[in-house]
Write a protein that holds these residues in place. Structure first.
Motif, PDB file in Angstrom:
ATOM      1  N   ALA A 163       0.863  -1.205  -0.083  1.00 45.44           N
ATOM      2  CA  ALA A 163       0.039  -0.108  -0.038  1.00 45.44           C
ATOM      3  C   ALA A 163       0.770   1.291   0.062  1.00 45.44           C
ATOM      4  O   ALA A 163       1.783   1.514   0.726  1.00 45.44           O
ATOM      5  CB  ALA A 163      -0.873   0.104   1.308  1.00 45.44           C
ATOM      6  N   PHE A 218       0.319   5.240   0.200  1.00 42.27           N
ATOM      7  CA  PHE A 218      -0.455   6.553   0.276  1.00 42.27           C
ATOM      8  C   PHE A 218      -0.020   7.632  -0.652  1.00 42.27           C
ATOM      9  O   PHE A 218       0.989   7.870  -0.021  1.00 42.27           O
ATOM     10  CB  PHE A 218      -0.976   6.876   1.785  1.00 42.27           C
ATOM     11  N   SER A 267      -0.977  11.827  -0.770  1.00 44.76           N
ATOM     12  CA  SER A 267      -1.927  12.489   0.010  1.00 44.76           C
ATOM     13  C   SER A 267      -1.632  14.035  -0.483  1.00 44.76           C
ATOM     14  O   SER A 267      -0.405  14.292  -0.388  1.00 44.76           O
ATOM     15  CB  SER A 267      -2.009  12.219   1.346  1.00 44.76           C
ATOM     16  N   LEU A 283      -3.771  11.803   8.671  1.00 49.13           N
ATOM     17  CA  LEU A 283      -3.453  10.464   8.280  1.00 49.13           C
ATOM     18  C   LEU A 283      -2.308  10.032   9.270  1.00 49.13           C
ATOM     19  O   LEU A 283      -2.317   8.568   9.799  1.00 49.13           O
ATOM     20  CB  LEU A 283      -2.649  10.413   6.916  1.00 49.13           C
ATOM     21  N   LEU A 335      -3.120   6.274  10.369  1.00 50.25           N
ATOM     22  CA  LEU A 335      -2.521   5.214   9.877  1.00 50.25           C
ATOM     23  C   LEU A 335      -1.510   4.477  10.759  1.00 50.25           C
ATOM     24  O   LEU A 335      -0.358   5.175  11.095  1.00 50.25           O
ATOM     25  CB  LEU A 335      -1.805   5.981   8.527  1.00 50.25           C
ATOM     26  N   ALA A 382       1.528   1.049   6.006  1.00 51.88           N
ATOM     27  CA  ALA A 382       1.609   1.314   4.450  1.00 51.88           C
ATOM     28  C   ALA A 382       3.255   1.385   4.014  1.00 51.88           C
ATOM     29  O   ALA A 382       4.097   1.818   4.941  1.00 51.88           O
ATOM     30  CB  ALA A 382       1.434   2.908   4.299  1.00 51.88           C
ATOM     31  N   VAL A 428       4.051   6.683   2.284  1.00 57.55           N
ATOM     32  CA  VAL A 428       3.499   7.712   2.397  1.00 57.55           C
ATOM     33  C   VAL A 428       4.101   8.983   1.842  1.00 57.55           C
ATOM     34  O   VAL A 428       5.023   9.586   2.037  1.00 57.55           O
ATOM     35  CB  VAL A 428       2.811   8.128   3.700  1.00 57.55           C
ATOM     36  N   TYR A 443       3.482  12.801   0.486  1.00 63.14           N
ATOM     37  CA  TYR A 443       2.676  13.868   0.528  1.00 63.14           C
ATOM     38  C   TYR A 443       3.275  15.114  -0.789  1.00 63.14           C
ATOM     39  O   TYR A 443       4.327  15.358  -0.727  1.00 63.14           O
ATOM     40  CB  TYR A 443       2.874  14.651   1.881  1.00 63.14           C
ATOM     41  N   VAL A 450      -3.488   4.604  -2.595  1.00 63.56           N
ATOM     42  CA  VAL A 450      -4.412   5.126  -1.792  1.00 63.56           C
ATOM     43  C   VAL A 450      -4.525   6.612  -2.008  1.00 63.56           C
ATOM     44  O   VAL A 450      -3.417   7.369  -1.558  1.00 63.56           O
ATOM     45  CB  VAL A 450      -4.547   4.754  -0.190  1.00 63.56           C
ATOM     46  N   ALA A 494      -5.500  10.546  -1.295  1.00 66.25           N
ATOM     47  CA  ALA A 494      -6.268  11.225  -0.107  1.00 66.25           C
ATOM     48  C   ALA A 494      -6.521  12.499  -0.838  1.00 66.25           C
ATOM     49  O   ALA A 494      -5.736  13.621  -0.509  1.00 66.25           O
ATOM     50  CB  ALA A 494      -5.460  11.295   1.172  1.00 66.25           C
ATOM     51  N   VAL A 531      -8.642   4.721   5.558  1.00 64.29           N
ATOM     52  CA  VAL A 531      -7.567   3.881   6.157  1.00 64.29           C
ATOM     53  C   VAL A 531      -8.171   2.404   6.336  1.00 64.29           C
ATOM     54  O   VAL A 531      -7.462   1.249   5.761  1.00 64.29           O
ATOM     55  CB  VAL A 531      -6.852   4.319   7.467  1.00 64.29           C
ATOM     56  N   ALA A 590      -8.629   0.734   3.041  1.00 66.39           N
ATOM     57  CA  ALA A 590      -7.223   0.397   2.360  1.00 66.39           C
ATOM     58  C   ALA A 590      -6.639  -1.117   2.830  1.00 66.39           C
ATOM     59  O   ALA A 590      -6.119  -1.559   2.190  1.00 66.39           O
ATOM     60  CB  ALA A 590      -6.225   1.597   2.592  1.00 66.39           C
TER      61      ALA A 590
END
Length: 223
Positions: free
Chosen positions: A6, A8, A10, A18, A22, A27, A30, A32, A62, A64, A200, A203
């Motif tokens: 996974a 993310f 976002s 998050l 999270l 994950a 992640v 951003y 995922v 966001a 979340v 996911a």
């Protein structure tokens, strides 16, 4: 997160929420992206597509994000599966549901929404005016602002916790003072972290991705 790793991706506006929901290690990554992309849908589209294409291993991506002015329209999943909220923009996510957003929209059309993230990023009428004054001078700057904001009737600060409300109220009130130029009323709205929490959860188990979310299979586009 199922059989797929996974990742993310976002808007940084959701970083606090998050990080709260999270769990560490759930994950694989992640990522951003900066707040300001929302105001330039084409650039948001390109930045998101580049971030997705850079992930070499088939993954559950995922997002966001809402559709954000159609900035996500046409995004291709490639080798990945995409999970994302089924909503127009981030305000619905901060309010907890698309239904809550539509209720606010129907009851108070012409609302400019503030969140902690937007205040942090400088994306609000007061800071936009200050930047425009530096670039164009006061008279031209105010003319530009009038074109952008004269039709708004309400300025609403949306926070998902009392702590956030306390943290951002002073800055929001400074923006509200400037927006009195257009007779905007100021209001504070207690939002909800429910949408992010459910994202979340979905996911981790795609069977929980109900009608509030969309799943885009590999080799498909967000429509």
């Amino acid at each position: 997160m199922g059989d797929l790793p996974a990742v993310f991706i976002s808007c940084r506006v959701f970083e606090t929420l998050l990080s709260r929901y999270l769990p560490a290690g759930t994950a694989d990554a992640v990522i951003y992206l900066e707040y300001g992309l929302h105001s330039r849908p084409r650039q948001l589209h390109d930045a998101l597509q580049s971030a997705i294409d850079a992930i070499a291993v088939p993954s559950l991506i995922v997002l966001a994000y809402g559709l954000c002015g159609n900035g996500l329209k046409g995004i291709c999943s490639g080798i990945h599966t995409i999970l994302m909220p089924r909503t127009e923009d981030c305000i619905a996510i901060f309010l907890g549901s698309d239904e809550a957003y539509r209720a606010e929209f129907d009851a108070h059309p012409g609302t400019y929404y503030l969140t902690g993230g937007w205040l942090e990023s400088g994306s609000n009428p007061l800071q936009e005016y200050e930047k425009a004054v530096t670039k164009f001078g006061e008279e031209t700057a105010q003319w530009i602002m009038d074109q952008n904001y004269q039709h708004y009737k309400r300025l609403a600060l949306v926070c998902c916790s009392a702590a956030d409300l306390q943290k951002y109220r002073e800055r929001a009130l400074r923006v509200a003072k400037y927006c009195e130029h257009w007779n905007m009323a100021y209001q504070e709205i207690h939002g909800s972290d429910d949408y992010i929490r459910r994202l979340v959860e979905a996911a981790a188990d795609l069977s929980k991705a109900d009608g509030a979310f969309r799943i885009v299979p590999p080799a498909m586009k967000i429509d």
